[in-house]
Design a protein around this motif. Structure first.
Motif, PDB file in Angstrom:
ATOM      1  N   LEU A 311       0.819  -1.213   0.000  1.00 31.47           N
ATOM      2  CA  LEU A 311       0.000   0.000   0.000  1.00 31.47           C
ATOM      3  C   LEU A 311       0.852   1.262   0.000  1.00 31.47           C
ATOM      4  O   LEU A 311       0.335   2.373   0.112  1.00 31.47           O
ATOM      5  CB  LEU A 311      -0.934   0.003   1.217  1.00 31.47           C
ATOM      6  N   HIS A 312       2.173   1.081  -0.090  1.00 31.57           N
ATOM      7  CA  HIS A 312       3.132   2.206  -0.123  1.00 31.57           C
ATOM      8  C   HIS A 312       3.018   3.080   1.138  1.00 31.57           C
ATOM      9  O   HIS A 312       2.930   4.303   1.060  1.00 31.57           O
ATOM     10  CB  HIS A 312       2.937   3.049  -1.391  1.00 31.57           C
ATOM     11  N   ARG A 313       3.051   2.412   2.277  1.00 29.24           N
ATOM     12  CA  ARG A 313       3.042   3.111   3.570  1.00 29.24           C
ATOM     13  C   ARG A 313       4.303   2.702   4.329  1.00 29.24           C
ATOM     14  O   ARG A 313       4.272   1.954   5.307  1.00 29.24           O
ATOM     15  CB  ARG A 313       1.773   2.765   4.342  1.00 29.24           C
ATOM     16  N   PRO A 314       5.466   3.195   3.881  1.00 28.18           N
ATOM     17  CA  PRO A 314       6.753   2.740   4.438  1.00 28.18           C
ATOM     18  C   PRO A 314       6.950   3.074   5.910  1.00 28.18           C
ATOM     19  O   PRO A 314       7.676   2.355   6.611  1.00 28.18           O
ATOM     20  CB  PRO A 314       7.786   3.445   3.559  1.00 28.18           C
ATOM     21  N   LEU A 315       6.351   4.156   6.390  1.00 27.79           N
ATOM     22  CA  LEU A 315       6.538   4.511   7.805  1.00 27.79           C
ATOM     23  C   LEU A 315       5.944   3.436   8.719  1.00 27.79           C
ATOM     24  O   LEU A 315       6.380   3.284   9.868  1.00 27.79           O
ATOM     25  CB  LEU A 315       5.901   5.871   8.098  1.00 27.79           C
ATOM     26  N   ARG A 316       4.940   2.724   8.234  1.00 28.21           N
ATOM     27  CA  ARG A 316       4.385   1.599   8.987  1.00 28.21           C
ATOM     28  C   ARG A 316       5.144   0.309   8.673  1.00 28.21           C
ATOM     29  O   ARG A 316       5.372  -0.529   9.546  1.00 28.21           O
ATOM     30  CB  ARG A 316       2.903   1.426   8.640  1.00 28.21           C
ATOM     31  N   ALA A 317       5.503   0.135   7.400  1.00 25.71           N
ATOM     32  CA  ALA A 317       6.083  -1.131   6.963  1.00 25.71           C
ATOM     33  C   ALA A 317       7.493  -1.359   7.500  1.00 25.71           C
ATOM     34  O   ALA A 317       7.815  -2.458   7.980  1.00 25.71           O
ATOM     35  CB  ALA A 317       6.100  -1.177   5.435  1.00 25.71           C
ATOM     36  N   VAL A 318       8.354  -0.344   7.436  1.00 26.50           N
ATOM     37  CA  VAL A 318       9.761  -0.533   7.788  1.00 26.50           C
ATOM     38  C   VAL A 318       9.951  -0.982   9.239  1.00 26.50           C
ATOM     39  O   VAL A 318      10.656  -1.979   9.496  1.00 26.50           O
ATOM     40  CB  VAL A 318      10.581   0.739   7.486  1.00 26.50           C
ATOM     41  N   PRO A 319       9.353  -0.319  10.240  1.00 27.47           N
ATOM     42  CA  PRO A 319       9.541  -0.790  11.626  1.00 27.47           C
ATOM     43  C   PRO A 319       9.038  -2.216  11.842  1.00 27.47           C
ATOM     44  O   PRO A 319       9.679  -3.004  12.551  1.00 27.47           O
ATOM     45  CB  PRO A 319       8.719   0.205  12.455  1.00 27.47           C
ATOM     46  N   LEU A 320       7.903  -2.566  11.230  1.00 25.24           N
ATOM     47  CA  LEU A 320       7.371  -3.917  11.376  1.00 25.24           C
ATOM     48  C   LEU A 320       8.314  -4.951  10.768  1.00 25.24           C
ATOM     49  O   LEU A 320       8.577  -6.002  11.364  1.00 25.24           O
ATOM     50  CB  LEU A 320       6.007  -4.014  10.705  1.00 25.24           C
ATOM     51  N   LEU A 321       8.832  -4.653   9.588  1.00 23.61           N
ATOM     52  CA  LEU A 321       9.741  -5.580   8.933  1.00 23.61           C
ATOM     53  C   LEU A 321      11.033  -5.745   9.725  1.00 23.61           C
ATOM     54  O   LEU A 321      11.553  -6.859   9.847  1.00 23.61           O
ATOM     55  CB  LEU A 321      10.047  -5.102   7.515  1.00 23.61           C
ATOM     56  N   ARG A 322      11.538  -4.668  10.272  1.00 18.92           N
ATOM     57  CA  ARG A 322      12.754  -4.766  11.089  1.00 18.92           C
ATOM     58  C   ARG A 322      12.500  -5.639  12.316  1.00 18.92           C
ATOM     59  O   ARG A 322      13.348  -6.460  12.705  1.00 18.92           O
ATOM     60  CB  ARG A 322      13.220  -3.381  11.522  1.00 18.92           C
ATOM     61  N   GLU A 323      11.339  -5.465  12.922  1.00  9.49           N
ATOM     62  CA  GLU A 323      10.990  -6.262  14.092  1.00  9.49           C
ATOM     63  C   GLU A 323      10.894  -7.747  13.737  1.00  9.49           C
ATOM     64  O   GLU A 323      11.415  -8.608  14.457  1.00  9.49           O
ATOM     65  CB  GLU A 323       9.659  -5.776  14.671  1.00  9.49           C
ATOM     66  N   VAL A 324      10.228  -8.042  12.637  1.00 10.82           N
ATOM     67  CA  VAL A 324      10.073  -9.431  12.203  1.00 10.82           C
ATOM     68  C   VAL A 324      11.424 -10.060  11.894  1.00 10.82           C
ATOM     69  O   VAL A 324      11.745 -11.163  12.338  1.00 10.82           O
ATOM     70  CB  VAL A 324       9.153  -9.502  10.968  1.00 10.82           C
ATOM     71  N   LEU A 325      12.238  -9.340  11.125  1.00  8.51           N
ATOM     72  CA  LEU A 325      13.525  -9.876  10.709  1.00  8.51           C
ATOM     73  C   LEU A 325      14.489 -10.028  11.881  1.00  8.51           C
ATOM     74  O   LEU A 325      15.339 -10.922  11.887  1.00  8.51           O
ATOM     75  CB  LEU A 325      14.134  -8.968   9.639  1.00  8.51           C
ATOM     76  N   GLY A 326      14.336  -9.174  12.878  1.00 10.54           N
ATOM     77  CA  GLY A 326      15.225  -9.237  14.032  1.00 10.54           C
ATOM     78  C   GLY A 326      15.095 -10.530  14.806  1.00 10.54           C
ATOM     79  O   GLY A 326      16.067 -10.980  15.433  1.00 10.54           O
TER      80      GLY A 326
END
Length: 402
Positions: A311-326
């Motif tokens: 949905l092109h909402r990087p401010l929401r996507a990036v923190p979630l992805l970092r958390e998942v990948l961590g």
């Protein structure tokens, strides 16, 4: 009045993707009562017309966002009914037993052996890609169908064999899809739906239908994928085990995201919210199938982050992805590469091309070690996305090398 009200309650509840337990809680909240004077069973009685809500009507109307008049009036216009899974069964009956069975008589021991094989294939899929597993997976499907058709067995053993064929078809279809053999995957999924329905395992049939819907959504058949994802959720019923219902809703969310449209994003986020709610619900004695061991809050976060990226909402996507990948197991190279690919796109959307290029290098490194068509497709996506930043040295160097 009872049947009319019941039909309206069910229709409005299913429109919202709520379980009967969820509606019961919403009614109690609207009435501002503590405890659980209304529970799932009471909602079920209302919907089937066995009992009339009476004093609960105002609170039902509030919870469902309609007037009391709308709740008690027969509705002339309703949404067109969804097709059923019967429309997705394979042609003929590839599971029909042979009239003259030449195989041996089998019992529960054979069922257990097949169950162990299916479980082993699932564990292998956690660390290996479709290209590595496609041959043994297809071989196992053929052997299982041959065993069922040619052996003699009791009706109970036959039903258990059908359930295991359904489970095998789900993981084999997933492996075939990962290997890029989408037509083969669809044939296997449809076979599995047939087996699950004959075994009267509605939860498994929903899982198979959802898996096929997911493939459709990712291979240019977005409208079909959305319809089938909705059918999987609807046909399994509101009383499906919590993990299963969460998974169905997760796939509905992705299907809405890929289908787009004016309200696609809103529908996707609502489905994600319902998936989280389903996962947290008390199972009320309903145990989730063992094959859904991987469905947890972390997996829902993965889907949420992917939806936000799409949905092109990087401010929401990036923190979630970092958390998942961590917290992800680095030995799962394929999944790590896939999740990192979503981070690349989200970082590009956030105008962070240098970091996107660095993460893309990791995707390429991991992708070179896995024979997954999904990973190959995601690599094509990130290369295409980074074309907007060819003036950035890090991106230019990456594109020139690969």
């Amino acid at each position: 009045m009872g049947s009319c009200v019941g039909a309206n309650i069910r229709h409005l509840r299913e429109q919202r993707g709520w379980s009967q337990s969820r509606l019961a809680r919403e009614v109690c909240q609207a009435a501002r009562v503590s405890g659980e004077p209304v529970g799932r069973q009471e909602v079920s009685r209302w919907e089937t017309g066995k009992r009339t809500p009476r004093e609960w009507l105002p609170f039902l109307a509030t919870a469902l966002g309609v007037t009391v008049d709308a709740l008690v009036t027969a509705q002339k216009t309703v949404d067109p009914p969804l097709p059923t899974l019967t429309e997705f069964l394979p042609e003929g009956d590839p599971l029909s037993p042979l009239e003259c069975r030449t195989g041996r008589r089998v019992g529960m021991g054979t069922v257990s052996e097949l169950q162990q094989r299916v479980h082993g294939l699932r564990l292998a899929d956690d660390v290996l890609a479709g290209g590595d597993l496609i041959r043994p997976a297809l071989r196992d499907v053929r052997r299982a169908v041959k065993l069922y058709r040619e052996s003699s067995h009791t009706s109970e053993v036959g039903q258990q064999l059908l359930s295991q064929i359904g489970e095998l078809a789900q993981i084999a279809g997933w492996i075939a899809s990962d290997a890029g053999q989408h037509e083969e995957a669809e044939r296997i999924y449809r076979l599995g739906i047939s087996a699950a329905r004959q075994a009267e395992d509605h939860t498994l049939a929903g899982n198979l239908a959802g898996s096929l819907a997911y493939q459709m959504s990712n291979t240019g058949r977005e409208a079909e994928g959305l319809t089938l994802a909705q059918i999987a959720l609807h046909d399994a019923g509101s009383e499906a085990p919590p993990k299963a219902r969460a998974l169905y809703l997760d796939r509905v969310a992705w299907a809405y995201t890929k289908a787009g449209g004016a309200t696609g994003g809103q529908q996707a986020m609502r489905a994600l919210g319902e998936a989280g709610q389903a996962l947290s619900e008390d199972s009320e004695g309903i145990e989730s199938p063992a094959y859904l061991y991987w469905v947890d809050a972390g997996e829902l976060k993965v889907m949420e982050s992917r939806v936000y990226t799409e949905l092109h909402r990087p401010l929401r996507a990036v923190p979630l992805l970092r958390e998942v990948l961590g917290g992800y197991d680095a030995t799962h190279a394929r999944e790590m590469a896939l999740y990192l690919s979503w981070l690349v796109v989200a970082l590009a959307d956030a105008n962070e091309p240098e970091e996107a290029a660095a993460v893309a290098e990791r995707v390429i490194s991991l992708g070179s070690e896995t024979s997954s068509e999904r990973v190959a497709e995601r690599m094509r996506v990130i290369f295409d996305r980074l074309q907007d930043y060819t003036g950035v040295p890090e991106v230019a160097a990456l594109l020139a090398e690969h």
